[in-house]
Design a protein around this motif. Structure first.
Motif, PDB file in Angstrom:
ATOM      1  N   THR A  43       0.835  -1.203   0.000  1.00 21.18           N
ATOM      2  CA  THR A  43       0.000   0.000   0.000  1.00 21.18           C
ATOM      3  C   THR A  43       0.868   1.251   0.000  1.00 21.18           C
ATOM      4  OG1 THR A  43      -1.778  -1.148   1.125  1.00 21.18           O
ATOM      5  CG2 THR A  43      -1.776   1.249   1.285  1.00 21.18           C
ATOM      6  N   ASP A 158      -5.916  -1.200  -4.899  1.00 23.12           N
ATOM      7  CA  ASP A 158      -5.391  -1.725  -3.642  1.00 23.12           C
ATOM      8  C   ASP A 158      -6.286  -2.847  -3.137  1.00 23.12           C
ATOM      9  OD1 ASP A 158      -4.065  -2.215  -1.351  1.00 23.12           O
ATOM     10  OD2 ASP A 158      -4.161  -0.181  -0.551  1.00 23.12           O
ATOM     11  N   GLU A 159      -5.835  -4.058  -3.310  1.00 21.26           N
ATOM     12  CA  GLU A 159      -6.590  -5.241  -2.901  1.00 21.26           C
ATOM     13  C   GLU A 159      -8.070  -5.096  -3.246  1.00 21.26           C
ATOM     14  OE1 GLU A 159      -5.379  -7.356   0.279  1.00 21.26           O
ATOM     15  OE2 GLU A 159      -3.427  -6.414   0.457  1.00 21.26           O
TER      16      GLU A 159
HETATM   17 MG   LIG Z   1      -2.306  -2.745   2.216  1.00 16.86          MG
END
Ligand SMILES: [Mg+2]
Ligand SMILES: Nc1ncnc2c1ncn2[C@@H]1O[C@H](COP(=O)(O)OP(=O)(O)O)[C@@H](O)[C@H]1O
Lengths: 351, 261
Positions: A43, A158-159
């Motif tokens: 991240t 992000d994911e």
């Molecule tokens: Mg993360």
């Protein structure tokens, strides 16, 4: 669309080194995964590329232009958040239109482009719904439409799929890939799910403790992991530790294993072998010259329908072998068996 | 389907509670339209008391004072309270927990005591009494309510919304205008209405801080009742109640919106 270059980027939070001299290149139009366990800095790296946070040192180029000092709103990137972050008080239409609205796009053009984007994610006709009236998968697609409608240079995720259940996740993977191909946008995708990284991307970067351990196409990463960590994090691996003797790996009990290439140097060494590359030799099967062989005790057979897992032990080494369910020989736990696998599948790795 | 006895009892109980709460108010409202000053039945409908009220300068002036004090209190308390709520949400600082905990006791301390304390303090510090003192006192009373209401709204705010807006190209001002403010609005409005209600309904503190000739409506009603009851008071009370109920209905609507997602 644009390429993204990250070179020698460092980022610390107080004493803590979240990114340690990370350099990675994302070519124009590709689909990339940043893979690593939780806390590895994925991240943080994505936030430096997006511009939410600025590196302590190093360079970030988007389309050849240095952007380290541009704030996020000036970088023209599209970003999808893990929890979608849809504006709750706005309709689907207004959510998707947001990026165009803040760019003062003319009304009729907003209408046309939002329409196209919703069609692309197969949500035509949902314009007037509010986010809370949508399912998880639909919200996801609104978030995607919103992130690409203003034609950003790069798409950052992000994911994005981690909040979905498994069936939906597989569907969205296919969908994401289709949309990415259709739009042709450079996409950087953060995940801790190795399978997702392998199936979706053209190139995977493996992060650990803020360092980029290895990068490459999924196949190469899987077949030739450079470190024991990469070998076990991307799929399963049996690790053999020993020391180098005449270019071969000598285990503590003296057994010699040959690796893809003669081992260089002296001292300790580690080799990794994927469980599906190993087989249990049939009785009377001749020893093949291009294979490694190892006797082990079969401890357990795990039945999973179309496949079987064998758990074995040799001394203090625990091993795992995957096989198709074509049970030729009758094997019993407790039996001694001979394992065999190609020398070419014995990969030297850094410990 | 036949109601079970417990159900029946519950209903009677509910009916009694409602009657207990609303009957006196209904009676008062009805009497404000009764021409008899001594509440003789049957009601002889009239608007006389309202006409008289329109000429009662003391009551009208105190109403104006009440509204003025409540409006100034509302503006100050909502701005300060919202700023405090944002600070509590966004920043970490020393004594934050202590400060947050310190918000609650003033709500629980009896007004009589708060009022006495304020009177003493204002006297001692030279602030004195009058509308300005009332505004100060009301702001102090209303602040905790505003902070609690606005904080409840802010707590549900997802900081990723602001991040998302920025990633979509919104300037800091556009983020505030299109994302942060619209989200906060229901909490802000509910907080403001609370502040208004706290000030407008306040008696004890206003009574202590009023000076002869300058008071608020509740204080004036109390003074008038002491001198002798007239149905004009019913009339103004009925108007105030109608106003308060409208206000509360609006608050509850916004407050519910504040809770949903
Ligand atoms: Mg993360
Ligand atoms: N703003 C921050 N302040 C302090 N530490 C942080 C901050 N952001 C991230 N970290 C730390 O940096 C490390 C990497 O975090 P992150 O990039 O979120 O990991 P990942 O996304 O791979 O799970 C973590 O140990 C995290 O605690």
């Amino acid at each position: 669309m644009a390429s993204v270059t990250v070179s020698h980027v460092n980022k610390s939070f107080g004493e803590f080194r979240a990114l340690d001299d990370v350099s990675i290149e994302f070519a124009d139009g590709g689909f990339y995964a940043l893979l690593g366990p939780s806390g590895s800095g994925k991240t943080t790296l994505l936030r430096q590329i997006a511009g939410f946070s600025f590196p302590d040192s190093g360079e970030i180029l988007i389309g050849g232009e240095a952007v380290e000092s541009l704030p996020v709103e000036k970088r023209n990137i599209g970003m999808m958040f893990q929890n979608y972050a849809l504006f709750p008080n706005m309709s689907v239409f207004d959510n998707v239109a947001f990026g165009l609205m803040v760019r003062s796009t003319p009304r009729h053009e907003i209408k046309a482009r939002v329409g196209e984007a919703l069609e692309l994610v197969r949500l035509s006709g949902y314009d007037e719904r509010k986010p809370h009236q949508l399912s998880g998968g639909q919200r996801q697609r609104v978030a995607l439409a919103r992130a690409i409608v203003f034609r950003p240079r790069v798409l950052l995720l992000d994911e994005p799929l981690s909040a979905l259940d498994k069936a939906l996740r597989l569907g969205m993977q296919v969908e994401l890939k289709r949309i990415q191909r259709e739009v042709g946008i450079t996409t950087i995708f953060v995940t801790h799910d190795q399978e997702e990284a392998l199936t979706l991307s053209d190139k995977v970067g493996v992060l650990k403790d803020g360092k980029l351990l290895q990068e490459g196409p999924p196949r190469e990463l899987y077949e030739r992991p450079a470190t024991a960590f990469a070998a076990t994090f991307l799929g399963d691996a049996n690790l053999f530790e020993g020391h180098v003797e005449e270019g071969e790996l000598a285990l503590s009990d003296g057994t010699r294993l040959r690796a893809t290439a003669p081992l260089a140097g002296v001292g300790k060494a580690t080799c990794a072998v994927r469980p599906e590359k190993m087989a249990i030799a049939e009785k009377g099967e001749p020893l093949r010259a291009d294979h490694n062989h190892l006797e082990a005790e079969l401890q357990e057979i795990i039945f999973a329908g179309n496949s079987l897992s064998y758990l074995l032990r040799r001394g203090d080494i625990h091993l795992r072998v995957f096989a198709q369910n074509r049970a030729t020989a009758e094997l019993q736990p407790g039996q001694r068996v001979r394992l065999t696998w190609r020398v070419a599948d014995t990969i030297p790795v850094e410990a | 389907m036949k109601a079970r006895p417990t159900n029946m009892l519950a209903r009677i109980y509910l009916g009694l509670v409602l009657a207990f709460l609303y009957l006196p108010i209904l009676v008062m409202a009805a009497m404000s339209f009764n021409s008899s000053q001594f509440y003789m039945l049957p009601i002889d409908w009239t608007f006389d008391w309202y006409v008289k009220l329109a000429h009662n300068t003391r009551l009208l002036e105190s109403t104006r004072n009440s509204i003025l004090v409540a409006m100034v209190t509302t503006v100050i308390a909502s701005v300060l309270g919202t700023a405090a709520s944002i600070a509590f949400f966004r920043y970490e600082f020393r004594f934050k927990k202590v400060l947050q905990a310190a918000l609650f006791p003033p709500i629980a301390i009896p007004w009589l005591i708060t009022g006495t304390a304020m009177l003493l303090f204002f006297f001692w510090s030279g602030i004195g009494r009058g509308l300005h003192a009332m505004i100060l006192g009301h702001v102090a009373l209303a602040l905790p309510y505003v902070i609690i209401v606005v904080s409840a709204r802010i707590k549900g705010f997802d900081p990723d919304l602001e991040a998302a807006a920025r990633s979509l190209g919104a300037s800091p001002w556009q983020v505030i205008r299109h994302v942060t403010l619209p989200y906060l609005a229901p909490g802000f409005i509910a907080g403001a209405l609370f502040a208004f209600a706290v000030s407008f309904d306040q008696f004890v503190i206003s009574y202590f801080l009023s000076v002869p000739g300058v008071s608020t409506l509740p204080v004036e009603i109390y003074t008038a009742i002491k001198k002798g009851f007239t149905p004009e008071i019913n009339a103004i009370s009925t108007l105030v109640i109608a106003f308060s109920i409208t206000l509360l209905v609006i608050v509850s609507r916004f407050y519910r919106f504040g809770g949903d997602r």
